[in-house]
Write a protein that holds these residues in place. Structure first.
Motif, PDB file in Angstrom:
ATOM      1  N   MET A   1      37.357  60.723  51.541  1.00  0.00           N
ATOM      2  CA  MET A   1      37.964  61.084  52.820  1.00  0.00           C
ATOM      3  C   MET A   1      39.031  62.170  52.656  1.00  0.00           C
ATOM      4  O   MET A   1      39.172  63.038  53.491  1.00  0.00           O
ATOM      5  N   GLU A   4      37.788  65.910  52.529  1.00  0.00           N
ATOM      6  CA  GLU A   4      37.037  66.479  53.629  1.00  0.00           C
ATOM      7  C   GLU A   4      37.895  67.440  54.437  1.00  0.00           C
ATOM      8  O   GLU A   4      39.108  67.305  54.542  1.00  0.00           O
ATOM      9  N   ASN A  17      40.605  61.940  59.778  1.00  0.00           N
ATOM     10  CA  ASN A  17      40.602  62.035  58.320  1.00  0.00           C
ATOM     11  C   ASN A  17      41.954  62.405  57.730  1.00  0.00           C
ATOM     12  O   ASN A  17      42.041  62.837  56.580  1.00  0.00           O
ATOM     13  N   LEU A  67      33.303  52.545  54.518  1.00  0.00           N
ATOM     14  CA  LEU A  67      32.540  53.073  53.383  1.00  0.00           C
ATOM     15  C   LEU A  67      31.171  53.577  53.833  1.00  0.00           C
ATOM     16  O   LEU A  67      30.748  54.689  53.481  1.00  0.00           O
ATOM     17  N   THR A  69      30.115  54.417  56.848  1.00  0.00           N
ATOM     18  CA  THR A  69      30.189  55.549  57.782  1.00  0.00           C
ATOM     19  C   THR A  69      30.916  56.741  57.161  1.00  0.00           C
ATOM     20  O   THR A  69      31.289  57.678  57.867  1.00  0.00           O
ATOM     21  N   ARG A  70      31.142  56.689  55.871  1.00  0.00           N
ATOM     22  CA  ARG A  70      31.735  57.781  55.099  1.00  0.00           C
ATOM     23  C   ARG A  70      33.128  58.175  55.602  1.00  0.00           C
ATOM     24  O   ARG A  70      33.512  59.342  55.591  1.00  0.00           O
ATOM     25  N   GLY A  71      33.875  57.167  56.038  1.00  0.00           N
ATOM     26  CA  GLY A  71      35.240  57.400  56.468  1.00  0.00           C
ATOM     27  C   GLY A  71      35.377  58.271  57.701  1.00  0.00           C
ATOM     28  O   GLY A  71      36.397  58.936  57.888  1.00  0.00           O
ATOM     29  N   LYS A  72      34.379  58.260  58.570  1.00  0.00           N
ATOM     30  CA  LYS A  72      34.399  59.144  59.733  1.00  0.00           C
ATOM     31  C   LYS A  72      34.669  58.440  61.054  1.00  0.00           C
ATOM     32  O   LYS A  72      34.811  59.100  62.086  1.00  0.00           O
ATOM     33  N   ASP A 274      27.413  62.391  64.182  1.00  0.00           N
ATOM     34  CA  ASP A 274      28.029  62.429  62.863  1.00  0.00           C
ATOM     35  C   ASP A 274      29.112  61.356  62.772  1.00  0.00           C
ATOM     36  O   ASP A 274      30.103  61.435  63.492  1.00  0.00           O
ATOM     37  N   PRO A 275      28.909  60.335  61.971  1.00  0.00           N
ATOM     38  CA  PRO A 275      27.913  60.163  60.910  1.00  0.00           C
ATOM     39  C   PRO A 275      26.546  59.702  61.383  1.00  0.00           C
ATOM     40  O   PRO A 275      25.633  59.586  60.599  1.00  0.00           O
ATOM     41  N   LYS A 279      24.176  54.935  60.964  1.00  0.00           N
ATOM     42  CA  LYS A 279      25.237  54.567  60.015  1.00  0.00           C
ATOM     43  C   LYS A 279      26.198  53.550  60.630  1.00  0.00           C
ATOM     44  O   LYS A 279      26.611  52.589  59.976  1.00  0.00           O
TER      45      LYS A 279
END
Length: 429
Positions: A1, A4, A17, A67, A69-72, A274-275, A279
């Motif tokens: 994160m 990014e 973020n 985790l 959702t890739r920190g989004k 996005d994501p 997700k």
């Protein structure tokens, strides 16, 4: 994160973020934990599960969601009320393994739906969720909780059968007024934690009015190991647990979509793209599966925390993750858990008036920003039944604990009306 590229929302103090300084981070995360605590521990108390394990489940589930959702996405996972009736029935009849298998199946439904979404894409979302549907549904998500806040703010125990107590009313009103004051007149760090300050102030008033029992805090030990249960306690397959709970996943999935719509609005993002919805659904499903493995209730995203983000203008995933860590740590500290559990309904109700209303106001903002014209019959015919069925909690009860809430039904009604109604009424052509 941290690596990014930061895309700043127009009005964000800390965007999705961005990581606040340590001291600020601590206070903001604490505010989120206090906001979700009451509801998250109430569910296990109603069902017969361990509140401490529910806290761990919410914390672990939130971290897993972040985790995956890739920190989004700044979404906190708390105990879901949608499953209270079937969980309580299964606990009474069969014990926790039946409940765990039901919760596990709920998580699997989420993941199956996520796989389908990943396959077919998300272009359909814009077609079934235009602003004339999203706005009223967002209003419903906020105001459907208004009755709960009002009961907490007026009656002993927060239930209709509870005795009316003027002290509860006064404390709730003072909590609300101070929370408004903190939000309007404080700047800097204190201006970012108006909900936490409101809860603390309300708690002090509640003590002065004799609404707080500190005996459990005094009796609680500093360290308390949560009472974990396991899905593997029995080798039996509880089909009744699966059948009674798995279909309810579609109820919480519809609420999940509504929460994402609100988050999209307040953060200036499109999380469906996005994501991606696949997700977010996988994150929710995995969180429930994790809860089933340790003895917790099913979890879902929380409107209370969305309200906190809207008020504070802090959308940081780091702050949400910090709240999750606090939830896990506090579950092992008996006195802290007891202290937070002692916060009376009057305080929760007073803050709820603000948090739930903020979510509803977001729906109004969606309507205004998209210039939805309510002089057109089609828009009225969509919004009117959505608002009334949702806020009135028009439920579909199919028996055996299978209950579709007003929020779920109003969302579905809005989707169907949007798809079948013509662009213009016959009288307008």
């Amino acid at each position: 994160m941290a690596n990014e590229k930061i895309i700043k929302s127009n009005n964000a103090i800390y965007d999705v973020n961005e990581r606040p300084p340590l001291g600020t981070w601590f206070g903001l995360s604490l505010q989120h934990m206090f906001s979700m605590f009451g509801s998250t521990v109430l569910v296990p108390l109603l069902v017969g599960l361990s509140p401490s394990v529910a806290l761990i489940s919410s914390g672990v589930g939130t971290l897993l969601h972040i985790l995956i959702t890739r920190g989004k996405i700044p979404a906190y996972m708390g105990s879901s009320f949608a499953f209270v009736i079937p969980m309580a029935s299964l606990m009474k009849s069969f014990g926790y393994p039946a409940v765990a298998q039901g919760i596990f199946s709920v998580g699997l439904v989420y993941i199956v739906v996520a796989l389908i979404v990943a396959k077919v894409g998300t272009n359909w979302i814009d077609k079934i969720f235009p602003p004339e549907v999203v706005g009223p549904v967002a209003v419903v998500i906020g105001l459907s909780l208004a009755g709960s806040a009002a009961l907490n703010a007026t009656r002993v125990g927060g239930v209709e059968t509870g005795k009316y107590d003027i002290r509860i009313f006064i404390v709730a009103l003072l909590t609300l007024l101070f929370t408004i004051g903190y939000n309007m007149f404080l700047k800097g760090f204190l201006g970012m934690i108006p909900v936490l300050l409101g809860i603390i102030t309300g708690y002090i008033f509640a003590i002065l009015f004799g609404l707080v029992d500190l005996t459990p805090v005094a009796k609680a030990s500093w360290f308390a190991l949560p009472k974990f249960n396991s899905i593997f306690e029995s080798r039996r397959l509880y089909v009744s647990g699966i059948i009674s709970m798995a279909p309810l996943a579609f109820v919480t999935i519809s609420e999940h979509l509504g929460h994402l719509m609100v988050l999209n609005k307040i953060t200036d993002r499109n999380f469906f793209k996005d994501p991606g919805l696949s997700k977010t659904l996988t994150g929710d499903g995995t969180a429930s599966i994790a809860a089933s493995l340790i003895g917790g209730p099913s979890v879902t995203s929380y409107g209370e925390n969305i309200g906190v983000m809207q008020l504070s203008r802090v959308y940081s995933v780091w702050v949400i993750g910090g709240a999750a860590v606090f939830a896990i740590v506090f579950s092992f500290v008996g006195k802290l858990s007891a202290l937070i559990s002692s916060i009376p309904g009057a305080v929760i109700g007073g803050v709820g008036f603000m948090l739930y209303g903020v979510i509803a106001s977001t729906g109004l903002q969606i309507i205004v920003d998209n210039k939805i014209d309510f002089s057109k019959k089609r828009n009225i015919m969509i919004a009117a039944p959505v608002l009334v069925t949702g806020i009135g909690n028009f439920q579909l009860d199919l028996g055996h604990g299978l209950v579709f809430t007003g929020v779920a039904l109003s969302t579905l009604l809005g989707i169907v009306l949007n798809l079948v109604l013509p662009k213009k009424a016959a009288s307008e052509e």
